[in-house]
Design a protein around this motif. Structure first.
Motif, PDB file in Angstrom:
ATOM      1  N   VAL A   1      19.952  44.017   7.537  1.00  0.00           N
ATOM      2  CA  VAL A   1      19.295  42.718   7.391  1.00  0.00           C
ATOM      3  C   VAL A   1      19.396  42.025   8.748  1.00  0.00           C
ATOM      4  N   TYR A   2      18.260  41.596   9.249  1.00  0.00           N
ATOM      5  CA  TYR A   2      18.194  40.962  10.568  1.00  0.00           C
ATOM      6  C   TYR A   2      18.076  39.450  10.393  1.00  0.00           C
ATOM      7  N   TYR A   3      18.953  38.736  11.092  1.00  0.00           N
ATOM      8  CA  TYR A   3      19.010  37.283  11.010  1.00  0.00           C
ATOM      9  C   TYR A   3      18.688  36.679  12.377  1.00  0.00           C
ATOM     10  N   CYS A   4      17.804  35.708  12.406  1.00  0.00           N
ATOM     11  CA  CYS A   4      17.599  34.989  13.658  1.00  0.00           C
ATOM     12  C   CYS A   4      18.472  33.731  13.652  1.00  0.00           C
ATOM     13  N   TYR A   5      18.743  33.236  14.856  1.00  0.00           N
ATOM     14  CA  TYR A   5      19.502  32.000  14.993  1.00  0.00           C
ATOM     15  C   TYR A   5      18.942  31.215  16.168  1.00  0.00           C
ATOM     16  N   ALA A   6      19.230  29.934  16.155  1.00  0.00           N
ATOM     17  CA  ALA A   6      18.802  29.075  17.253  1.00  0.00           C
ATOM     18  C   ALA A   6      19.847  27.998  17.479  1.00  0.00           C
ATOM     19  N   LEU A   7      20.213  27.823  18.727  1.00  0.00           N
ATOM     20  CA  LEU A   7      21.053  26.693  19.136  1.00  0.00           C
ATOM     21  C   LEU A   7      20.096  25.575  19.505  1.00  0.00           C
ATOM     22  N   LEU A   8      20.022  24.573  18.667  1.00  0.00           N
ATOM     23  CA  LEU A   8      19.000  23.556  18.877  1.00  0.00           C
ATOM     24  C   LEU A   8      19.516  22.164  18.556  1.00  0.00           C
ATOM     25  N   THR A   9      18.750  21.172  19.032  1.00  0.00           N
ATOM     26  CA  THR A   9      19.087  19.775  18.802  1.00  0.00           C
ATOM     27  C   THR A   9      17.984  19.153  17.962  1.00  0.00           C
ATOM     28  N   PRO A  10      18.273  18.832  16.712  1.00  0.00           N
ATOM     29  CA  PRO A  10      17.282  18.117  15.921  1.00  0.00           C
ATOM     30  C   PRO A  10      17.120  16.698  16.457  1.00  0.00           C
ATOM     31  N   SER A  11      16.003  16.082  16.206  1.00  0.00           N
ATOM     32  CA  SER A  11      15.770  14.712  16.659  1.00  0.00           C
ATOM     33  C   SER A  11      16.813  13.780  16.047  1.00  0.00           C
ATOM     34  N   GLY A  12      17.528  13.067  16.902  1.00  0.00           N
ATOM     35  CA  GLY A  12      18.497  12.091  16.443  1.00  0.00           C
ATOM     36  C   GLY A  12      19.792  12.664  15.915  1.00  0.00           C
ATOM     37  N   ARG A  13      20.021  13.963  16.152  1.00  0.00           N
ATOM     38  CA  ARG A  13      21.234  14.586  15.636  1.00  0.00           C
ATOM     39  C   ARG A  13      21.894  15.417  16.725  1.00  0.00           C
ATOM     40  N   SER A  14      23.071  15.942  16.378  1.00  0.00           N
ATOM     41  CA  SER A  14      23.830  16.730  17.353  1.00  0.00           C
ATOM     42  C   SER A  14      23.336  18.172  17.409  1.00  0.00           C
ATOM     43  N   THR A  15      23.609  18.790  18.542  1.00  0.00           N
ATOM     44  CA  THR A  15      23.264  20.195  18.720  1.00  0.00           C
ATOM     45  C   THR A  15      24.091  21.065  17.797  1.00  0.00           C
ATOM     46  N   SER A  16      23.433  22.057  17.179  1.00  0.00           N
ATOM     47  CA  SER A  16      24.133  22.941  16.267  1.00  0.00           C
ATOM     48  C   SER A  16      23.375  24.268  16.193  1.00  0.00           C
ATOM     49  N   THR A  17      24.004  25.235  15.576  1.00  0.00           N
ATOM     50  CA  THR A  17      23.373  26.540  15.396  1.00  0.00           C
ATOM     51  C   THR A  17      22.772  26.622  13.998  1.00  0.00           C
ATOM     52  N   TYR A  18      21.517  27.049  13.950  1.00  0.00           N
ATOM     53  CA  TYR A  18      20.806  27.194  12.696  1.00  0.00           C
ATOM     54  C   TYR A  18      20.447  28.663  12.489  1.00  0.00           C
ATOM     55  N   TRP A  19      20.378  29.066  11.215  1.00  0.00           N
ATOM     56  CA  TRP A  19      20.172  30.466  10.860  1.00  0.00           C
ATOM     57  C   TRP A  19      18.969  30.635   9.947  1.00  0.00           C
ATOM     58  N   GLY A  20      18.299  31.769  10.105  1.00  0.00           N
ATOM     59  CA  GLY A  20      17.277  32.156   9.156  1.00  0.00           C
ATOM     60  C   GLY A  20      17.896  32.812   7.932  1.00  0.00           C
ATOM     61  N   GLN A  21      17.063  33.132   6.958  1.00  0.00           N
ATOM     62  CA  GLN A  21      17.552  33.665   5.694  1.00  0.00           C
ATOM     63  C   GLN A  21      17.735  35.177   5.746  1.00  0.00           C
ATOM     64  N   GLY A  22      17.209  35.814   6.768  1.00  0.00           N
ATOM     65  CA  GLY A  22      17.353  37.261   6.924  1.00  0.00           C
ATOM     66  C   GLY A  22      16.126  38.014   6.455  1.00  0.00           C
ATOM     67  N   THR A  23      15.845  39.120   7.129  1.00  0.00           N
ATOM     68  CA  THR A  23      14.747  39.997   6.730  1.00  0.00           C
ATOM     69  C   THR A  23      15.228  41.442   6.799  1.00  0.00           C
ATOM     70  N   GLN A  24      14.884  42.215   5.780  1.00  0.00           N
ATOM     71  CA  GLN A  24      15.384  43.588   5.670  1.00  0.00           C
ATOM     72  C   GLN A  24      14.548  44.537   6.520  1.00  0.00           C
ATOM     73  N   VAL A  25      15.239  45.346   7.292  1.00  0.00           N
ATOM     74  CA  VAL A  25      14.613  46.438   8.041  1.00  0.00           C
ATOM     75  C   VAL A  25      15.248  47.737   7.577  1.00  0.00           C
ATOM     76  N   THR A  26      14.427  48.655   7.099  1.00  0.00           N
ATOM     77  CA  THR A  26      14.908  49.946   6.630  1.00  0.00           C
ATOM     78  C   THR A  26      14.218  51.047   7.418  1.00  0.00           C
ATOM     79  N   VAL A  27      15.019  51.898   8.050  1.00  0.00           N
ATOM     80  CA  VAL A  27      14.487  53.010   8.838  1.00  0.00           C
ATOM     81  C   VAL A  27      14.837  54.294   8.100  1.00  0.00           C
ATOM     82  N   SER A  28      13.818  54.935   7.549  1.00  0.00           N
ATOM     83  CA  SER A  28      14.061  56.114   6.724  1.00  0.00           C
ATOM     84  C   SER A  28      12.791  56.948   6.637  1.00  0.00           C
ATOM     85  N   SER A  29      12.988  58.260   6.527  1.00  0.00           N
ATOM     86  CA  SER A  29      11.843  59.147   6.341  1.00  0.00           C
ATOM     87  C   SER A  29      11.609  59.417   4.857  1.00  0.00           C
TER      88      SER A  29
END
Length: 120
Positions: free
Chosen positions: A92-120
């Motif tokens: 499961v691949y997760y993206c993340y971003a270190l970002l600053t929302p408007s009017g808030r502190s910088t923090s790390t945000y995460w995606g929900q994940g997406t499945q990658v399956t490599v198989s024959s």
């Protein structure tokens, strides 16, 4: 509210390619680093790639030369082009971003994940 939404996962044969996307949405003032982690079956989550605000990128050794990270600043989107995929890339691949929302502190945000399956 800030959200990260991934897309592009799926089933692919060994040696094939996939392109993952992750778009950040909401009231965002700025984004610093964006990147990807993955978690394979029975494994801990591991970092695999990042791209900084100056387009500098870095990769975990096992994906170096096969994966390429890129970024579209206008769309607040990060991409992961995955080539020469191997069964051990299955995770499961997760993206993340270190970002600053408007009017808030910088923090790390995460995606929900997406499945990658490599198989024959």
């Amino acid at each position: 509210q800030v959200q990260l939404m991934e897309s592009g996962g799926g089933l692919v044969q060994p040696g094939g390619s996939l392109r993952l996307s992750c778009a950040a949405s909401g009231s965002i003032f700025s984004i610093n680093t964006m990147g990807w982690y993955r978690q394979g079956p029975g494994k801990e989550r591991e970092w695999i790639a990042l791209i900084g605000s100056g387009f500098t990128s870095n990769y975990e050794n096992s994906v170096k030369g096969r994966f390429a990270i890129s970024r579209d600043y206008a769309k607040n989107t990060v991409y992961l082009q995955m080539n020469s995929l191997k069964p051990e890339d299955t995770a499961v691949y997760y993206c993340y971003a270190l970002l600053t929302p408007s009017g808030r502190s910088t923090s790390t945000y995460w995606g929900q994940g997406t499945q990658v399956t490599v198989s024959s």
